[in-house]
Design a protein around this motif. Structure first.
Motif, PDB file in Angstrom:
ATOM      1  N   VAL A  26       0.847  -1.192   0.000  1.00  0.00           N
ATOM      2  CA  VAL A  26       0.000   0.000   0.000  1.00  0.00           C
ATOM      3  C   VAL A  26       0.881   1.239   0.000  1.00  0.00           C
ATOM      4  O   VAL A  26       1.893   1.309   0.722  1.00  0.00           O
ATOM      5  CB  VAL A  26      -0.934   0.009   1.222  1.00  0.00           C
ATOM      6  N   SER A  28       0.374   5.310   0.591  1.00  0.00           N
ATOM      7  CA  SER A  28      -0.561   6.334   1.037  1.00  0.00           C
ATOM      8  C   SER A  28       0.180   7.632   1.280  1.00  0.00           C
ATOM      9  O   SER A  28       1.410   7.685   1.230  1.00  0.00           O
ATOM     10  CB  SER A  28      -1.287   5.885   2.309  1.00  0.00           C
ATOM     11  N   THR A 501      -3.855   4.296  -2.376  1.00  0.00           N
ATOM     12  CA  THR A 501      -5.212   4.348  -1.825  1.00  0.00           C
ATOM     13  C   THR A 501      -5.348   5.485  -0.828  1.00  0.00           C
ATOM     14  O   THR A 501      -4.365   5.957  -0.242  1.00  0.00           O
ATOM     15  CB  THR A 501      -5.577   3.015  -1.154  1.00  0.00           C
ATOM     16  N   ALA A 507      -6.152   0.056   3.171  1.00  0.00           N
ATOM     17  CA  ALA A 507      -4.753   0.024   3.609  1.00  0.00           C
ATOM     18  C   ALA A 507      -4.527  -0.967   4.739  1.00  0.00           C
ATOM     19  O   ALA A 507      -3.418  -1.480   4.911  1.00  0.00           O
ATOM     20  CB  ALA A 507      -4.322   1.418   4.039  1.00  0.00           C
ATOM     21  N   ALA A 510      -2.766  -4.321   4.074  1.00  0.00           N
ATOM     22  CA  ALA A 510      -1.421  -4.304   3.498  1.00  0.00           C
ATOM     23  C   ALA A 510      -0.486  -5.297   4.166  1.00  0.00           C
ATOM     24  O   ALA A 510      -0.498  -5.464   5.387  1.00  0.00           O
ATOM     25  CB  ALA A 510      -0.840  -2.902   3.591  1.00  0.00           C
ATOM     26  N   HIS A 513       3.260  -1.344   4.117  1.00  0.00           N
ATOM     27  CA  HIS A 513       2.611  -0.038   3.999  1.00  0.00           C
ATOM     28  C   HIS A 513       3.693   1.041   3.871  1.00  0.00           C
ATOM     29  O   HIS A 513       4.572   1.171   4.729  1.00  0.00           O
ATOM     30  CB  HIS A 513       1.749   0.230   5.232  1.00  0.00           C
ATOM     31  N   LYS A 515       4.475   5.192   3.166  1.00  0.00           N
ATOM     32  CA  LYS A 515       3.892   6.525   3.251  1.00  0.00           C
ATOM     33  C   LYS A 515       4.779   7.505   2.496  1.00  0.00           C
ATOM     34  O   LYS A 515       5.992   7.559   2.692  1.00  0.00           O
ATOM     35  CB  LYS A 515       3.760   6.968   4.718  1.00  0.00           C
ATOM     36  N   LEU A 541      -3.270   5.109   9.473  1.00  0.00           N
ATOM     37  CA  LEU A 541      -4.655   4.734   9.194  1.00  0.00           C
ATOM     38  C   LEU A 541      -5.608   5.755   9.811  1.00  0.00           C
ATOM     39  O   LEU A 541      -6.628   6.116   9.210  1.00  0.00           O
ATOM     40  CB  LEU A 541      -4.953   3.340   9.721  1.00  0.00           C
TER      41      LEU A 541
END
Length: 575
Positions: A26, A28, A501, A507, A510, A513, A515, A541
């Motif tokens: 993921v 983000s 996403t 998320a 995942a 993850h 960022k 999150l």
């Protein structure tokens, strides 16, 4: 799978390194933070067009490096074959390094497995490594031609579609040739007459190779005959006829050197040189006297040469200007006349060509249409099953196509390279309501779920190891996030997946993850990529949820726990 991605000096990214997991990854971050730059790096690795302004300000070039692990699984077999075609040998190890460097002028350099390669090589290889589903493709899937390609991708019908497109091009070419032949018949006759007249002109001139130079040389002699005779007479006088002549003086010098050579042997070489000079002088004298004897003025010959030279020059001005171009033009004219006179362009031959091409086109159309109808049932079943998991259990899906195929010339006119008839995805969202085209679905959330279902079905068929989704959930609310996360997790059971996403519910599923965050340091803006672990994931999150309805940390942890509980086991690494 993509093991690592290294990005340097790409727009706001000074340096970033991602080590991906072999499951659901993921990405983000806040809007504008730089998530699109990671996708841009992957697009560069797919051989897509690069712009020089992507290079970070103050730097000369950007660089993207990717390490792919190609195991022995079925999904990497095609990639291994592509590597073999590009580098000319088998991959020595399971790790493949792919690099692309772009300078400020937009010029690219590519390296595959450490060897220089072309952008075409990169595109060929990347087709077997990475598939990117961009956010805008939600809208593109509404188009009939994209729906046809989607159906063919699901059913592995690309070869049948290419065969149909080839037959369509041949049929249209035959029709165009016939129409042009009918419309240009008179023009062809006129052109043939012109060719015959031009060939008659070439024949009348009768130019032979080298004639122009020969005529110019002879005309120059005849036009300057008196001066030439006077010059040759003086030369003959000086060389052999005068008192004393050059020949006599050289003879005297030769006798003196022979005498000197009897005393001084070093003078023998001078004697030999004078002997050779005497031979050349005597030969020159004979040549001048012979040519002088030939030079008699012939008024008739001079007039002929002048007239012939004028004819040749006019012909070259018209069809030259060089002899080589003149003869080439004559040959081209003869070839054109042969084609116009000998071409099989009779009405009967043209109609037969059309009829034969239509027979082939109808056969290809029937093959493609039958195959599409056969696989459409399987696509319907899979998409409806996916929609049920996305809280659309009552929704129905079908592939609509006209019952009958056009025939004959009507098939030629109405077909496209995508098929003989339109392919239309239709949905029935509520029982008792009519089916409507997917493009007319009013709700953005419903459309997004349908598109996700289609993408999920395609992913199940796709043999590319890495699939990238760019905010496929952008128009879906949080309540459906868990279902979407489960779907993506299902795709990740057979592929490595990277998704950009904005939904924490997605998320939460995942395996890894990342960022992306934009920061300002020392007056310079930079985008960085960080892999989150543990509590940092919960905080991200919560930030993704945001707003007044943001879940508590306890709720966020529960979301992650639920996601992990419903996760599909990952496939073996390198499959």
């Amino acid at each position: 799978m993509l093991q690592s991605l290294h990005i340097r000096d790409l727009a706001l990214v000074a340096s970033a390194e991602l080590h991906l997991d072999d499951g659901l990854n993921v990405l983000s971050g806040a809007t504008g933070g730089g998530k699109s730059l990671v996708l841009g790096a992957l697009e560069l690795l797919r051989g897509e067009r690069a712009r020089g302004d992507l290079v970070r300000h103050g730097q000369d070039e950007l660089r993207v490096d990717a390490e792919f692990v190609l195991g022995s699984g079925e999904r990497t077999a095609a990639a291994r074959r592509a590597v073999r075609e590009v580098i000319g040998q088998e991959l020595e190890e399971d790790v493949l390094l792919v690099s692309r460097i772009v300078d400020r002028r937009g010029r690219s350099r590519v390296r595959i497995d450490g060897r220089p390669a072309t952008l075409r090589d990169l595109r060929t290889l990347s087709e077997h490594l990475v598939e990117i589903h961009r956010q805008g493709e939600t809208r593109s899937l509404m188009r009939a031609e994209i729906q046809a390609e989607t159906l063919d991708a699901f059913g592995d019908l690309a070869e049948q579609r290419r065969a149909f497109a080839s037959a369509l091009r041949s049929a249209r070419s035959a029709v165009e040739c016939a129409e042009q032949a009918r419309g240009d018949a008179e023009l062809d006759r006129e052109r043939a007459d012109l060719c015959r007249a031009r060939l008659a002109e070439f024949e009348a001139v009768g130019l032979v190779e080298g004639e122009l130079q020969q005529l110019e040389d002879e005309h120059r002699v005849l036009a300057n005959l008196d001066a030439l005779r006077a010059d040759l007479s003086r030369a003959a006088e000086a060389l052999s006829d005068g008192e004393p002549s050059a020949s006599e003086l050289v003879g005297e010098a030769l006798r003196a050197l022979e005498a000197a050579g009897e005393v001084d042997a070093s003078m023998l070489s001078a004697r030999d040189q004078v002997t050779e000079a005497r031979v050349h002088i005597e030969e020159a004298a004979r040549t001048a006297q012979s040519r002088l004897g030939d030079l008699e003025f012939d008024p008739g010959r001079f007039a002929f040469v002048e007239e012939r030279l004028g004819t040749v020059r006019r012909a070259l001005d018209r069809h030259g200007p060089t002899e080589e171009e003149y003869f080439a033009r004559a040959e081209q004219t003869q070839e054109e006349l042969d084609r116009l006179d000998g071409g099989d362009s009779s009405p009967e031959a043209l109609e037969k060509a059309i009829a034969d091409s239509i027979v082939e086109l109808e056969s290809a159309a029937e093959t493609l249409d039958a195959a599409r109808r056969e696989v459409s049932a399987g696509l319907r079943e899979k998409i409806e099953a996916e929609l049920a998991d996305l809280a659309m259990a009552d929704a129905c899906f079908r592939v609509a196509m006209p019952e009958e195929l056009p025939a004959g010339l009507d098939l030629v006119k109405r077909s496209t390279v995508h098929g003989p008839v339109p392919v239309d995805f239709e949905v029935q969202l509520n029982p008792g309501e009519p089916f409507t085209p997917m493009r007319d679905t009013a709700s953005g959330g419903e459309t997004a779920r349908i598109v996700l279902a289609v993408k999920k079905c395609l992913a199940d068929q796709d043999r590319v190891p890495l699939i990238v989704f760019d905010e496929i959930d952008s128009e879906v609310g949080g309540r459906l996030g868990q279902q979407i996360g489960e779907k993506l997790k299902g795709v990740a059971a057979h592929h490595q997946v990277l998704i950009v996403t904005h939904l924490p519910q997605v998320a939460a599923f995942a395996d890894a993850h990342f960022k992306v965050e934009k920061v300002v340091e020392g007056g310079r803006t930079t985008s960085s990529v960080e892999r989150l672990e543990g509590a940092a994931i919960d905080r991200e999150l919560e930030a993704m949820a945001g707003g007044a309805e943001a879940p508590t940390r306890r709720a966020t942890s529960k979301t992650r726990a639920t996601a992990k509980k419903g996760s599909t086991p990952k496939k073996p690494s390198g499959a």
